[in-house]
Write an enzyme that holds these catalytic residues in place. Sequence first.
Site, PDB file in Angstrom:
ATOM      1  N   SER A  36     -17.830  30.695  -9.297  1.00 44.15           N
ATOM      2  CA  SER A  36     -17.705  32.078  -8.843  1.00 44.15           C
ATOM      3  C   SER A  36     -16.230  32.465  -8.735  1.00 44.15           C
ATOM      4  O   SER A  36     -15.380  31.616  -8.440  1.00 44.15           O
ATOM      5  CB  SER A  36     -18.371  32.221  -7.469  1.00 44.15           C
ATOM      6  OG  SER A  36     -18.522  33.574  -7.111  1.00 44.15           O
ATOM      7  N   CYS A  39     -10.562  34.329  -4.936  1.00 43.85           N
ATOM      8  CA  CYS A  39      -9.164  34.749  -4.813  1.00 43.85           C
ATOM      9  C   CYS A  39      -8.317  33.618  -4.255  1.00 43.85           C
ATOM     10  O   CYS A  39      -8.706  32.936  -3.309  1.00 43.85           O
ATOM     11  CB  CYS A  39      -9.066  35.977  -3.919  1.00 43.85           C
ATOM     12  SG  CYS A  39      -9.765  37.463  -4.658  1.00 43.85           S
ATOM     13  N   TYR A 194     -14.705  46.910  -3.166  1.00 35.29           N
ATOM     14  CA  TYR A 194     -13.539  47.271  -3.949  1.00 35.29           C
ATOM     15  C   TYR A 194     -13.794  48.589  -4.676  1.00 35.29           C
ATOM     16  O   TYR A 194     -14.825  49.226  -4.477  1.00 35.29           O
ATOM     17  CB  TYR A 194     -13.140  46.114  -4.860  1.00 35.29           C
ATOM     18  CG  TYR A 194     -12.752  44.883  -4.056  1.00 35.29           C
ATOM     19  CD1 TYR A 194     -11.741  44.970  -3.096  1.00 35.29           C
ATOM     20  CD2 TYR A 194     -13.420  43.672  -4.200  1.00 35.29           C
ATOM     21  CE1 TYR A 194     -11.396  43.874  -2.314  1.00 35.29           C
ATOM     22  CE2 TYR A 194     -13.082  42.566  -3.417  1.00 35.29           C
ATOM     23  CZ  TYR A 194     -12.065  42.682  -2.477  1.00 35.29           C
ATOM     24  OH  TYR A 194     -11.731  41.599  -1.696  1.00 35.29           O
ATOM     25  N   ARG A 240     -20.524  42.384 -11.536  1.00 35.23           N
ATOM     26  CA  ARG A 240     -20.856  41.921 -10.177  1.00 35.23           C
ATOM     27  C   ARG A 240     -21.160  43.136  -9.323  1.00 35.23           C
ATOM     28  O   ARG A 240     -20.356  44.069  -9.218  1.00 35.23           O
ATOM     29  CB  ARG A 240     -19.715  41.113  -9.570  1.00 35.23           C
ATOM     30  CG  ARG A 240     -19.942  40.773  -8.100  1.00 35.23           C
ATOM     31  CD  ARG A 240     -19.052  39.669  -7.582  1.00 35.23           C
ATOM     32  NE  ARG A 240     -19.658  38.351  -7.823  1.00 35.23           N
ATOM     33  CZ  ARG A 240     -19.294  37.240  -7.174  1.00 35.23           C
ATOM     34  NH1 ARG A 240     -18.333  37.272  -6.269  1.00 35.23           N
ATOM     35  NH2 ARG A 240     -19.873  36.090  -7.445  1.00 35.23           N
TER      36      ARG A 240
END
Length: 367
Positions: A36, A39, A194, A240
């Site tokens: 996955s 960050c 986001y 996603r």
Amino acid sequence: MRGKRVRARVVDPDVSRLFSPITVRGLTLPNRAWVSPMCQYSASDGVPNDWHLVHLGQFAAGGAGLVMTEATAVTSEGRISPQDTGIWTDAQAEAWRRIVGFVHGQGTAIGMQLAHAGRKASTRRPWEGTGSVPPEDGGWESVGPSATAFGEYATPRTLTTDEVSALPQAFATAAEKAQDVGFDVLELHFAHGYLVHQFLSPLSNSRTDRYGGDFEGRTRLALEIADAVRATTPLPLFARLSATDWTDGGWTVDESVRLAKLLAERGIDLIDTSSGGNTPHPDIPVGPGYQVPFAERIRTEAGLPTGAVGMITNPQQAEDIVAGGEADAVFLARALLRDPHWPLRAANALGAEVRWPNQYARAKSWH
């Protein structure tokens, strides 16, 4: 021109389903235990470095069927933190080339997640506190669909209609760079609060132009980005999604299913199914596999392959998710941080075969 939709298919079902190959738009991946996006907050001016090489490279050596990069910004202001990676310059692209080459050298495919953080941009690295980084400390003014802040973060500047209309080209340009570098898969980050998720959710989108209002308006940017990227590249293309905001009045699972169907028509090949991220403190019933039902519902109702995420840690648990038809693959994160060779161990536990690096072959016997 929109790409032709090609569904994922099982190549050889006579083994563990988790460790059976899967082909997506002509790319055959050896198994369904995938890395996955995670960050790392460790880049300089968007350029990945030795940390990223080792971080991603260990998963390629560890048997993962697909290695995904962290959320990689398509513009400078799209980074989550000043230390996030990017793909908007040639220097960044060249730095990624070395990492792609190493992963390919292990016989593993690599994908890039293309992202824009929107109102959650210019924030501190987790180990350096919380909140926004002001311009005088190396940050910048964040932007969003509306001037609505996320929790304690700075209030974003509302993007103009023309600025929103230009975003699909930014994603398409980034996709072209990623393809030129050698990435095998691209993923559009439409989740976790986001920028694109901010447009999808009524909680963060109060626009009155064509990018706001009803479902059609709020999903317009996501669909325009999908169209622009698909027209740029023939690579397998994932998206996603946060299936739900876990908050009354927010984005819902029903809307996710509806959007997934529209994305499928535009050549999206798989939905990487997550949830949350658009409100600071939602009430989420966290537990093993708590997000898997969202992947199963999108897979069933939208007719599109899905990847499942969220507290998937045990090999048998992952096997059951794929074998039971709840998802076509599992995306692993913290389990891989704890054990980068999780796929090698899982294959042994499930009686499956997986490629071992020659340098590690002497450890293949578990006796």
